[in-house]
Design a protein around this motif. Structure first.
Motif, PDB file in Angstrom:
ATOM      1  N   UNK A  23       0.860  -1.179   0.000  1.00 20.93           N
ATOM      2  CA  UNK A  23       0.000   0.000   0.000  1.00 20.93           C
ATOM      3  C   UNK A  23       0.899   1.233   0.000  1.00 20.93           C
ATOM      4  N   UNK A  24       1.578   1.427  -1.138  1.00 19.15           N
ATOM      5  CA  UNK A  24       2.610   2.456  -1.235  1.00 19.15           C
ATOM      6  C   UNK A  24       2.021   3.839  -0.982  1.00 19.15           C
ATOM      7  N   UNK A  25       2.608   4.548  -0.045  1.00 21.30           N
ATOM      8  CA  UNK A  25       2.149   5.884   0.287  1.00 21.30           C
ATOM      9  C   UNK A  25       1.164   5.917   1.441  1.00 21.30           C
ATOM     10  N   UNK A  26       0.498   4.782   1.705  1.00 26.09           N
ATOM     11  CA  UNK A  26      -0.496   4.747   2.788  1.00 26.09           C
ATOM     12  C   UNK A  26      -0.342   3.497   3.647  1.00 26.09           C
ATOM     13  N   UNK A  27       0.821   2.859   3.570  1.00 26.99           N
ATOM     14  CA  UNK A  27       1.044   1.642   4.344  1.00 26.99           C
ATOM     15  C   UNK A  27       1.085   1.917   5.834  1.00 26.99           C
ATOM     16  N   UNK A  28       0.675   0.927   6.630  1.00 25.31           N
ATOM     17  CA  UNK A  28       0.659   1.147   8.078  1.00 25.31           C
ATOM     18  C   UNK A  28       1.167  -0.048   8.879  1.00 25.31           C
ATOM     19  N   UNK A  29       1.862  -0.989   8.228  1.00 26.26           N
ATOM     20  CA  UNK A  29       2.394  -2.129   8.959  1.00 26.26           C
ATOM     21  C   UNK A  29       3.366  -1.668  10.039  1.00 26.26           C
ATOM     22  N   UNK A  30       4.264  -0.742   9.687  1.00 25.99           N
ATOM     23  CA  UNK A  30       5.230  -0.280  10.683  1.00 25.99           C
ATOM     24  C   UNK A  30       4.557   0.497  11.814  1.00 25.99           C
ATOM     25  N   UNK A  31       3.430   1.148  11.503  1.00 28.89           N
ATOM     26  CA  UNK A  31       2.683   1.860  12.548  1.00 28.89           C
ATOM     27  C   UNK A  31       2.069   0.869  13.530  1.00 28.89           C
ATOM     28  N   UNK A  32       1.506  -0.211  13.007  1.00 34.75           N
ATOM     29  CA  UNK A  32       0.903  -1.233  13.862  1.00 34.75           C
ATOM     30  C   UNK A  32       1.951  -1.914  14.730  1.00 34.75           C
ATOM     31  N   UNK A  33       3.166  -2.033  14.192  1.00 39.63           N
ATOM     32  CA  UNK A  33       4.249  -2.649  14.948  1.00 39.63           C
ATOM     33  C   UNK A  33       4.826  -1.679  15.970  1.00 39.63           C
ATOM     34  N   UNK A  34       4.749  -0.384  15.658  1.00 32.87           N
ATOM     35  CA  UNK A  34       5.309   0.623  16.543  1.00 32.87           C
ATOM     36  C   UNK A  34       6.778   0.877  16.308  1.00 32.87           C
ATOM     37  N   UNK A  35       7.213   0.612  15.067  1.00 31.63           N
ATOM     38  CA  UNK A  35       8.617   0.837  14.728  1.00 31.63           C
ATOM     39  C   UNK A  35       8.702   1.602  13.407  1.00 31.63           C
ATOM     40  N   UNK A  36       9.732   2.395  13.271  1.00 29.81           N
ATOM     41  CA  UNK A  36       9.935   3.174  12.053  1.00 29.81           C
ATOM     42  C   UNK A  36      10.980   2.476  11.191  1.00 29.81           C
ATOM     43  N   UNK A  37      10.560   2.029   9.999  1.00 31.12           N
ATOM     44  CA  UNK A  37      11.488   1.356   9.094  1.00 31.12           C
ATOM     45  C   UNK A  37      12.472   2.352   8.495  1.00 31.12           C
ATOM     46  N   UNK A  38      13.724   1.942   8.379  1.00 30.37           N
ATOM     47  CA  UNK A  38      14.745   2.809   7.780  1.00 30.37           C
ATOM     48  C   UNK A  38      14.576   2.911   6.269  1.00 30.37           C
ATOM     49  N   UNK A  39      14.192   1.787   5.654  1.00 25.55           N
ATOM     50  CA  UNK A  39      14.058   1.750   4.198  1.00 25.55           C
ATOM     51  C   UNK A  39      12.705   1.151   3.827  1.00 25.55           C
ATOM     52  N   UNK A  40      12.279   1.397   2.589  1.00 26.08           N
ATOM     53  CA  UNK A  40      10.943   0.991   2.156  1.00 26.08           C
ATOM     54  C   UNK A  40      10.971   0.366   0.770  1.00 26.08           C
ATOM     55  N   UNK A  41       9.795  -0.070   0.342  1.00 25.30           N
ATOM     56  CA  UNK A  41       9.642  -0.582  -1.017  1.00 25.30           C
ATOM     57  C   UNK A  41      10.072   0.464  -2.037  1.00 25.30           C
ATOM     58  N   UNK A  42       9.830   1.730  -1.728  1.00 24.90           N
ATOM     59  CA  UNK A  42      10.201   2.823  -2.620  1.00 24.90           C
ATOM     60  C   UNK A  42      11.710   2.841  -2.863  1.00 24.90           C
ATOM     61  N   UNK A  43      12.484   2.574  -1.828  1.00 24.19           N
ATOM     62  CA  UNK A  43      13.937   2.557  -1.973  1.00 24.19           C
ATOM     63  C   UNK A  43      14.387   1.439  -2.911  1.00 24.19           C
ATOM     64  N   UNK A  44      13.719   0.296  -2.828  1.00 30.40           N
ATOM     65  CA  UNK A  44      14.063  -0.823  -3.700  1.00 30.40           C
ATOM     66  C   UNK A  44      13.683  -0.512  -5.139  1.00 30.40           C
ATOM     67  N   UNK A  45      12.508   0.071  -5.335  1.00 33.58           N
ATOM     68  CA  UNK A  45      12.006   0.337  -6.683  1.00 33.58           C
ATOM     69  C   UNK A  45      12.667   1.549  -7.334  1.00 33.58           C
ATOM     70  N   UNK A  46      12.784   2.606  -6.591  1.00 34.96           N
ATOM     71  CA  UNK A  46      13.275   3.855  -7.176  1.00 34.96           C
ATOM     72  C   UNK A  46      14.793   3.969  -7.188  1.00 34.96           C
ATOM     73  N   UNK A  47      15.424   3.400  -6.165  1.00 31.03           N
ATOM     74  CA  UNK A  47      16.854   3.598  -6.002  1.00 31.03           C
ATOM     75  C   UNK A  47      17.663   2.308  -6.152  1.00 31.03           C
ATOM     76  N   UNK A  48      16.986   1.236  -6.569  1.00 33.68           N
ATOM     77  CA  UNK A  48      17.653  -0.049  -6.816  1.00 33.68           C
ATOM     78  C   UNK A  48      18.458  -0.513  -5.602  1.00 33.68           C
ATOM     79  N   UNK A  49      17.842  -0.346  -4.439  1.00 30.73           N
ATOM     80  CA  UNK A  49      18.467  -0.837  -3.212  1.00 30.73           C
ATOM     81  C   UNK A  49      18.279  -2.350  -3.121  1.00 30.73           C
ATOM     82  N   UNK A  50      19.311  -3.108  -2.774  1.00 33.44           N
ATOM     83  CA  UNK A  50      19.137  -4.555  -2.576  1.00 33.44           C
ATOM     84  C   UNK A  50      18.021  -4.822  -1.565  1.00 33.44           C
ATOM     85  N   UNK A  51      17.143  -5.743  -1.893  1.00 35.06           N
ATOM     86  CA  UNK A  51      15.944  -5.940  -1.083  1.00 35.06           C
ATOM     87  C   UNK A  51      16.277  -6.398   0.337  1.00 35.06           C
TER      88      UNK A  51
END
Length: 294
Positions: A64-92
Motif C-alpha cells: 500500500x505504497x504511500x499509505x502503508x501502516x504495517x510499521x505503525x501497527x508494529x510501533x517501529x519506524x522502518x529505515x528503508x521501504x519498497x520505494x527505496x528498492x524500486x526507485x533507487x535499486x536498493x538490494x531488497x
C-alpha cells in the motif's frame, strides 16, 4: 555417470509434479479487501506473527505504497521501504526490517505514485531481488492497498493464494464482491479464501460468507473457500493505540485464537497447479512484459 543421470531425471520428475510452494519454497499470499477500514493490515500482520509462532520464516511486504501502516501497527519506524528498492535499486535484503517474533517486513513508504511507470531496467532489478527473497522465507504475505489498484493487481493475480477480508456489513460484502469480480475478470484459476472480520459469533461469519459466496458463484462462476471468522473485539483498537499487535498483547484472547486457526488453515492448504505450474515470479514478470496490468 549413468547413475547420476538417472538420479537427476528422477529428481526432475519428482519436482515437476510437486506444488509450486515447494519448488519455490516460499508460499505467496496476497491479502486484499474491497475497501479500507475492514482490518486487512491487522489481519496480515497478526497472521504473519501466528505463522512465525508455528516455526515459519515469514516476510510481510506492505504494497500500500504511500499509505502503508504495517510499521505503525508494529510501533517501529522502518529505515528503508519498497520505494527505496524500486526507485533507487536498493538490494531488497537491505530494505528488510525486523518485527516482533522475528518476522521480517518491508514498509510501503511514500513518494511513488505509480509503480508500473518505472523503466524496464528498474523492474528487472526488482524482480531479481524479489526472486532471491522467495528462497529465504517459507511464506511471503503481501498486504495490498484497499480496492486493488492497477499497480497492485499483478501481485494479487500472481500469488499462490488470495485472502479476501470482509466484515458482515452488507456494504463490506458488496465491496468484497467488487474486488473479487475485478480479480476474476483479470485472472484465471485463482484460489480465493475469505476471512470474515468483526463477527459477533460463528453464525454471523458463516452467514456473511454464504451471502458473498452465493453471489460470486451465481454471477462470476468463481469458487470461494471459507477461511473462518475473526470476532469483534475492542482489544483490536487498544492494540492499535498502543502500537503493539494484539497477538502479542493478548495472546490468549479469542481474537488471537481465531488468528492462529487462520494460520493453521494457510499451512494445511497446498498450492494447486495453475497456469502450467508457473512460479510467482514467472507470472509477475509476464504482466510487466506486456507493459501494463490489464
Amino acid at each position: 555417470m549413468d547413475q547420476a543421470e538417472s538420479l537427476r531425471k528422477r529428481m526432475e520428475e519428482r519436482f515437476a509434479g510437486a506444488p509450486a510452494v515447494y519448488r519455490n519454497k516460499a508460499k505467496t499470499l496476497a491479502v486484499v479487501s474491497g475497501k479500507g477500514g475492514v482490518g486487512k493490515s491487522n489481519i496480515s500482520l497478526n497472521t504473519a506473527l501466528a505463522l512465525s509462532d508455528k516455526g515459519k520464516k515469514v516476510l510481510v511486504i506492505d504494497l500500500d505504497v504511500g499509505m502503508g501502516n504495517i510499521d505503525i501497527l508494529i510501533g517501529r519506524q522502518a529505515l528503508y521501504t519498497v520505494v527505496d528498492v524500486l526507485n533507487h535499486k536498493m538490494p531488497i535484503h537491505r530494505a528488510l526490517s525486523t518485527g516482533p517474533k522475528g518476522i521480517r517486513y518491508i514498509s510501503g513508504g511514500t513518494g511513488l505514485n505509480t509503480m508500473f511507470e518505472l523503466n524496464r531496467d528498474k523492474w528487472a532489478f526488482f524482480l531479481k531481488e524479489l526472486s532471491t527473497v522467495l528462497n529465504d522465507f517459507d511464506l511471503v504475505v503481501f498486504d495490498m492497498g484497499a480496492g486493488l489498484s492497477k499497480d497492485q493487481l499483478p501481485f494479487a493475480l500472481s500469488a499462490d493464494e488470495i485472502l479476501v477480508v470482509t466484515t458482515p456489513e452488507p456494504t463490506s460484502i458488496m465491496d468484497a464482491y467488487s474486488a473479487i469480480k475485478h480479480l476474476t475478470l483479470n485472472g484465471r484459476e485463482l484460489r480465493l479464501k475469505v476471512i470474515v472480520n468483526r463477527c459477533i459469533n460463528q453464525k454471523d461469519g458463516i452467514s456473511a460468507f454464504l451471502r458473498l459466496s452465493n453471489t460470486v458463484n451465481a454471477f462470476l462462476q468463481q469458487k470461494l473457500e471459507y477461511a473462518g471468522p475473526i470476532p469483534e473485539d475492542p482489544l483490536v483498537s487498544k492494540a492499535v493505540v498502543e502500537q503493539q499487535p494484539f497477538l502479542i498483547r493478548h495472546p490468549r484472547s479469542k481474537l488471537s485464537s481465531a488468528v492462529y486457526l487462520l494460520a493453521d488453515s494457510l499451512l494445511e492448504s497446498r498450492t494447486v497447479k495453475t497456469e502450467g505450474n508457473r512460479s510467482f515470479i514467472d507470472k509477475l514478470s509476464s504482466f510487466f512484459r506486456r507493459g501494463n496490468a490489464t
